[in-house]
Design a protein around this motif. Structure first.
Motif, PDB file in Angstrom:
ATOM      1  N   SER A  19     -53.461  57.319  39.032  1.00 60.35           N
ATOM      2  CA  SER A  19     -52.770  56.801  40.226  1.00 60.35           C
ATOM      3  C   SER A  19     -52.389  57.935  41.175  1.00 60.35           C
ATOM      4  CB  SER A  19     -51.547  55.965  39.844  1.00 60.35           C
ATOM      5  OG  SER A  19     -50.657  56.715  39.082  1.00 60.35           O
ATOM      6  N   GLU A  20     -52.042  59.101  40.603  1.00 62.64           N
ATOM      7  CA  GLU A  20     -51.730  60.267  41.448  1.00 62.64           C
ATOM      8  C   GLU A  20     -52.950  60.646  42.282  1.00 62.64           C
ATOM      9  OE1 GLU A  20     -50.096  64.873  40.969  1.00 62.64           O
ATOM     10  OE2 GLU A  20     -51.043  63.868  39.268  1.00 62.64           O
ATOM     11  N   GLN A  21     -54.131  60.653  41.644  1.00 62.75           N
ATOM     12  CA  GLN A  21     -55.375  60.996  42.333  1.00 62.75           C
ATOM     13  C   GLN A  21     -55.690  59.965  43.425  1.00 62.75           C
ATOM     14  OE1 GLN A  21     -57.253  63.609  42.329  1.00 62.75           O
ATOM     15  NE2 GLN A  21     -58.743  62.700  43.710  1.00 62.75           N
ATOM     16  N   VAL A  22     -55.474  58.700  43.082  1.00 58.95           N
ATOM     17  CA  VAL A  22     -55.758  57.616  44.048  1.00 58.95           C
ATOM     18  C   VAL A  22     -54.873  57.770  45.285  1.00 58.95           C
ATOM     19  CG1 VAL A  22     -55.659  55.118  44.434  1.00 58.95           C
ATOM     20  CG2 VAL A  22     -56.563  55.992  42.283  1.00 58.95           C
ATOM     21  N   LEU A  77     -60.764  52.067  43.803  1.00 64.74           N
ATOM     22  CA  LEU A  77     -60.217  52.599  42.546  1.00 64.74           C
ATOM     23  C   LEU A  77     -59.071  51.735  41.999  1.00 64.74           C
ATOM     24  CD1 LEU A  77     -60.353  56.421  43.348  1.00 64.74           C
ATOM     25  CD2 LEU A  77     -61.879  55.111  41.846  1.00 64.74           C
ATOM     26  N   MET A  78     -58.220  51.235  42.882  1.00 65.13           N
ATOM     27  CA  MET A  78     -57.151  50.341  42.404  1.00 65.13           C
ATOM     28  C   MET A  78     -57.760  49.083  41.782  1.00 65.13           C
ATOM     29  SD  MET A  78     -54.281  51.834  42.793  1.00 65.13           S
ATOM     30  CE  MET A  78     -53.069  50.590  42.497  1.00 65.13           C
ATOM     31  N   ASP A  79     -58.822  48.601  42.423  1.00 66.43           N
ATOM     32  CA  ASP A  79     -59.522  47.424  41.890  1.00 66.43           C
ATOM     33  C   ASP A  79     -60.119  47.743  40.510  1.00 66.43           C
ATOM     34  OD1 ASP A  79     -60.469  44.775  42.045  1.00 66.43           O
ATOM     35  OD2 ASP A  79     -62.450  45.494  42.636  1.00 66.43           O
ATOM     36  N   CYS A  80     -60.718  48.949  40.380  1.00 62.89           N
ATOM     37  CA  CYS A  80     -61.310  49.387  39.099  1.00 62.89           C
ATOM     38  C   CYS A  80     -60.260  49.430  37.987  1.00 62.89           C
ATOM     39  CB  CYS A  80     -61.919  50.787  39.236  1.00 62.89           C
ATOM     40  SG  CYS A  80     -63.579  50.741  39.913  1.00 62.89           S
ATOM     41  N   ILE A  81     -59.106  50.013  38.304  1.00 62.49           N
ATOM     42  CA  ILE A  81     -58.038  50.129  37.298  1.00 62.49           C
ATOM     43  C   ILE A  81     -57.679  48.735  36.766  1.00 62.49           C
ATOM     44  CG2 ILE A  81     -55.596  50.746  36.925  1.00 62.49           C
ATOM     45  CD1 ILE A  81     -56.011  52.932  39.127  1.00 62.49           C
ATOM     46  N   ILE A  82     -57.512  47.786  37.711  1.00 63.90           N
ATOM     47  CA  ILE A  82     -57.123  46.418  37.319  1.00 63.90           C
ATOM     48  C   ILE A  82     -58.203  45.763  36.459  1.00 63.90           C
ATOM     49  CG2 ILE A  82     -56.678  44.091  38.253  1.00 63.90           C
ATOM     50  CD1 ILE A  82     -55.337  45.608  40.669  1.00 63.90           C
ATOM     51  N   GLN A  83     -59.473  46.007  36.823  1.00 67.36           N
ATOM     52  CA  GLN A  83     -60.573  45.318  36.128  1.00 67.36           C
ATOM     53  C   GLN A  83     -60.884  45.916  34.755  1.00 67.36           C
ATOM     54  OE1 GLN A  83     -61.566  42.535  37.286  1.00 67.36           O
ATOM     55  NE2 GLN A  83     -60.631  42.735  39.310  1.00 67.36           N
ATOM     56  N   VAL A  84     -60.824  47.262  34.588  1.00 64.75           N
ATOM     57  CA  VAL A  84     -61.369  47.869  33.359  1.00 64.75           C
ATOM     58  C   VAL A  84     -60.351  48.022  32.229  1.00 64.75           C
ATOM     59  CG1 VAL A  84     -63.168  49.107  34.625  1.00 64.75           C
ATOM     60  CG2 VAL A  84     -61.045  50.306  34.048  1.00 64.75           C
ATOM     61  N   PHE A  85     -59.047  48.104  32.551  1.00 63.22           N
ATOM     62  CA  PHE A  85     -58.069  48.290  31.468  1.00 63.22           C
ATOM     63  C   PHE A  85     -57.491  46.937  31.032  1.00 63.22           C
ATOM     64  CE2 PHE A  85     -58.163  52.533  33.433  1.00 63.22           C
ATOM     65  CZ  PHE A  85     -58.413  53.295  32.294  1.00 63.22           C
ATOM     66  N   PRO A  86     -57.073  46.841  29.779  1.00 58.37           N
ATOM     67  CA  PRO A  86     -56.623  45.544  29.239  1.00 58.37           C
ATOM     68  C   PRO A  86     -55.346  45.025  29.909  1.00 58.37           C
ATOM     69  CG  PRO A  86     -56.982  47.160  27.467  1.00 58.37           C
ATOM     70  CD  PRO A  86     -57.029  47.906  28.753  1.00 58.37           C
ATOM     71  N   ASP A  87     -55.217  43.677  29.872  1.00 53.12           N
ATOM     72  CA  ASP A  87     -54.064  43.019  30.502  1.00 53.12           C
ATOM     73  C   ASP A  87     -52.738  43.493  29.919  1.00 53.12           C
ATOM     74  OD1 ASP A  87     -55.702  41.458  32.104  1.00 53.12           O
ATOM     75  OD2 ASP A  87     -55.968  39.948  30.549  1.00 53.12           O
ATOM     76  N   PHE A 109     -63.604  62.663  36.607  1.00 53.76           N
ATOM     77  CA  PHE A 109     -63.229  61.620  37.584  1.00 53.76           C
ATOM     78  C   PHE A 109     -62.605  62.259  38.825  1.00 53.76           C
ATOM     79  CE2 PHE A 109     -59.430  59.306  39.094  1.00 53.76           C
ATOM     80  CZ  PHE A 109     -60.056  58.306  39.795  1.00 53.76           C
ATOM     81  N   ILE A 110     -61.654  63.193  38.591  1.00 54.29           N
ATOM     82  CA  ILE A 110     -60.936  63.810  39.720  1.00 54.29           C
ATOM     83  C   ILE A 110     -61.899  64.580  40.614  1.00 54.29           C
ATOM     84  CG2 ILE A 110     -59.232  65.612  40.296  1.00 54.29           C
ATOM     85  CD1 ILE A 110     -57.696  64.647  37.720  1.00 54.29           C
ATOM     86  N   GLU A 111     -62.782  65.367  40.002  1.00 49.20           N
ATOM     87  CA  GLU A 111     -63.729  66.182  40.789  1.00 49.20           C
ATOM     88  C   GLU A 111     -64.721  65.290  41.535  1.00 49.20           C
ATOM     89  OE1 GLU A 111     -63.361  69.290  41.439  1.00 49.20           O
ATOM     90  OE2 GLU A 111     -61.607  69.282  40.128  1.00 49.20           O
ATOM     91  N   MET A 112     -65.233  64.258  40.824  1.00 53.89           N
ATOM     92  CA  MET A 112     -66.199  63.358  41.475  1.00 53.89           C
ATOM     93  C   MET A 112     -65.555  62.615  42.638  1.00 53.89           C
ATOM     94  SD  MET A 112     -68.519  61.629  38.509  1.00 53.89           S
ATOM     95  CE  MET A 112     -69.555  60.791  39.664  1.00 53.89           C
ATOM     96  N   ASN A 113     -64.315  62.229  42.451  1.00 56.64           N
ATOM     97  CA  ASN A 113     -63.618  61.490  43.510  1.00 56.64           C
ATOM     98  C   ASN A 113     -63.393  62.376  44.729  1.00 56.64           C
ATOM     99  OD1 ASN A 113     -62.329  59.065  44.454  1.00 56.64           O
ATOM    100  ND2 ASN A 113     -60.400  60.178  44.292  1.00 56.64           N
ATOM    101  N   LYS A 114     -62.993  63.641  44.471  1.00 58.37           N
ATOM    102  CA  LYS A 114     -62.787  64.575  45.586  1.00 58.37           C
ATOM    103  C   LYS A 114     -64.076  64.758  46.377  1.00 58.37           C
ATOM    104  CE  LYS A 114     -58.960  67.279  43.659  1.00 58.37           C
ATOM    105  NZ  LYS A 114     -58.594  68.533  42.996  1.00 58.37           N
TER     106      LYS A 114
END
Length: 625
Positions: free
Chosen positions: A77-80, A92-102, A17-22
């Protein structure tokens, strides 16, 4: 071994994830400037691949809350935050909210929220943060058993704090963005902590702080969001009284423009009507009228001329209906309520008072009826509710209406008050209200049709009064009969004079029974009818006034049956003959309605004769056929 393999898998996906994002972020800055738009499109196509890593992370079976909290979320979050790219940060912030449980979000709220103020100023934080709040409030609504956890982790305080920091960090954030965040926070609060009014008021207070220093809102989108913010508590609690406990509610309303203030005031009134809310203390009414002041008085010199006449009437009728909804069984508190309403509506100006004053008057008269027989002298400021005290308030209120001027309505209201004072055995008060009505009639009502209507109202009200002593009653009846004879047209004079005959003969206990004066009125009406008939004969082509004689005949019959000694069967017979003679002498075309009326009157006499009894005997000597 399993734990190691899970850690390896998580580590691998995180590194990927980190490498792809960079790489994804670097694409934006490679190649010639002219191809920047093209690179932007390519980045959009690649973003799902970057987000796929987060989706894979959320699906790894061993990633429990502990691992997510200690390792996964801090590194993501550090990477974001460090990538400093607005497109990547938003996505990415939107992804975090959508993919992880409430439940993960709830337990790691502080870490997640701490990232928001560090994002680039150009990132649309309000949308992502609103999505997080909406998601968690839905979670609370569908799983009520988790509500204690929301309190435990202090979710409200954390969201409130994060929003404050985001607004502080993004100095260029438009007002609409900040208000949208507060709407989301309020929605979250109302769903998760509906019983915490202090939280709701805190959100409104934070919004006031953001708006402070600004004039009325010009941005229509921001205005729309403010309306949404103010409407939410009304919808949730279905009771305006709850909203009135929110000290910051009116402070937010102050930032709306005049038109929107009116819209919001109508929403509030409609809420009260829909839920039949009874507002029962003067303090709450003070607060309510402060909220709906846009409908009650002109705002900052704003003119209502631009407003459609029908819309204005509907607005003011809403206020009038609202006044009738204000009630308290305690008489003294109800008096305070009436004084509060009076204070506010008298600021309304000439266009509003004709709608609102009658409502206040009739609301006060309802209290007078409840207090009948409980009167005392009014001394000092803090007096208990007494009819006399309320009549003082009513006198001031109707006087304000006179200044518009609105004489016909004022006269009607004075007469209503006079009748109520009669029922309370307050002769001086009733006499004063009649005096005011007479002054209006003499000095303000000039139109002949309005005079006729007003005069018949005066006669009807005076007839029902039984409180006046001989002197006062004589003064009032003398005035009334005098006005009747001075009307512009002879037929109107005639009808008013014969109506006055009822002032001298009433059937109620201790009623007036003055046959002489009844007969005087009827004879005077006959003289006027005769004069009208002669004028009609002189003016060729104009129809005669035979119908006036028939109307007077019916009055004679009424009093004949009441047993007035001065009205004998001979008098009635003479009048029947007079009508027959006048009909023969009338050169103009016969009036079908007069013919039918006369025939019906004669049939009535015959019917009474056939019926017999004491009335029938009285009619025996009269030849109707």
């Amino acid at each position: 071994r399993d734990a190691d393999s899970i850690n390896d898998a998580v580590e691998f996906v995180l590194q990927n994830f980190i490498e792809m994002n960079k790489l994804w972020v670097r694409m934006q800055h490679q190649g010639p400037v002219r191809e920047k738009d093209k690179r932007g499109k390519e980045r959009n196509e690649l973003r799902d691949l970057v987000g796929k890593n987060l989706h894979v992370l959320s699906q790894i079976e061993g990633v429990d809350l502990e691992m997510y909290k200690e390792n996964v979320l801090p590194r993501i979050s550090e990477q974001v935050v460090n990538c400093k790219d607005d497109l990547a940060q938003f996505y990415l912030m939107d992804c975090i909210i959508q993919v992880f449980p409430d439940e993960y979000h709830l337990q790691t709220l502080e870490t997640l929220l701490s990232a928001f103020p560090q994002l680039q100023p150009s990132v649309d934080i309000k949308t992502v943060l609103s999505q997080l709040m909406d998601r968690l409030s839905n979670y609370a609504a569908t799983s009520p058993e988790v509500l204690p956890e929301f309190l435990q982790v202090e979710a409200f305080a954390k969201f409130s704090n994060a929003i404050g920091k985001v607004i502080e960090a993004q100095v260029d954030m438009p007002v609409v963005g900040a208000v949208t965040l507060y709407v989301s926070l309020l929605t979250f609060t109302l769903r998760v902590h509906p019983d915490r009014l202090d939280y709701v008021d805190q959100v409104l207070g934070a919004c006031v702080k953001k708006l402070s220093g600004k004039e009325k809102l010009e941005d229509s989108r921001a205005t729309k969001q403010i309306v949404a913010l103010l409407s939410a508590p009304l919808e949730k609690y279905s009771n305006i009284v709850t909203a009135l406990e929110l000290s910051n509610y009116p402070r937010v309303m102050d930032y709306l423009d005049n038109a929107t203030t009116k819209v919001m005031a109508l929403v509030i009134i409609q809420s009260i009507m829909k839920n039949t809310t009874c507002i029962s203390t003067s303090d709450k009414i003070e607060a309510l009228f402060d909220l709906i002041k846009g409908l009650i008085k002109d705002m900052d010199g704003a003119q209502d001329d631009e407003l459609d006449e029908e819309d204005f009437k509907e607005e003011q009728n809403s206020v009038a209906r609202l006044i009738h909804m204000l009630h308290n069984d305690d008489h003294d508190e109800m008096l305070k309520i009436l004084c509060t309403v009076q204070k506010h509506i008298l600021q309304g100006g000439p266009k509003r008072l004709p709608f609102t004053v009658p409502s206040l008057v009739f609301s006060a008269l309802k209290l007078v009826r409840r207090l009948q027989g409980q009167d005392g002298d009014v001394t000092g400021e803090e007096v208990p509710a007494t009819p006399k005290k309320i009549f003082q308030i009513l006198h001031q209120t109707i006087e304000a209406l006179q200044c518009i001027p609105c004489p016909e309505l004022s006269l009607r209201l004075y007469l209503q008050c006079a009748e109520a004072a009669n029922d309370c055995d307050l002769e001086p008060v009733a006499y004063e209200f009649f005096t005011q009505a007479f002054i209006l009639y003499e000095e303000e009502i000039a139109d002949s049709k309005a005079q006729i209507t007003a005069l018949h109202l005066i006669i009807g009200t005076l007839q029902r009064m039984n409180i006046f002593g001989v002197e006062n009653r004589d003064t009032l009846t003398h005035k009334t009969t005098g006005y009747s004879a001075k009307l512009l047209k002879k037929p109107d004079q005639c009808r008013a004079v014969y109506a006055c005959s009822h002032l001298f003969w009433t059937d109620d206990q201790d009623g007036i029974m003055d046959g002489e004066r009844v007969l005087l009125c009827l004879k005077r009406a006959l003289r006027i009818a005769n004069a009208a008939q002669q004028m009609a004969n002189v003016s060729k082509g104009s129809s005669g006034s035979v119908i006036l004689f028939i109307e007077i005949l019916n009055k004679y019959l009424y009093f004949f049956e009441k047993g007035i000694p001065q009205i004998t069967n001979t008098v009635i017979q003479d009048l029947i003959e007079l009508i027959r003679t006048e009909k023969q002498n009338d050169s103009s075309a016969s009036d079908p309605s007069a013919e039918a009326f006369f025939a019906s009157t004669l049939r009535y006499i015959e019917f009474q004769k056939q019926k017999g009894g004491s009335i029938g005997e009285k009619y025996e000597q009269i030849k109707a056929s």
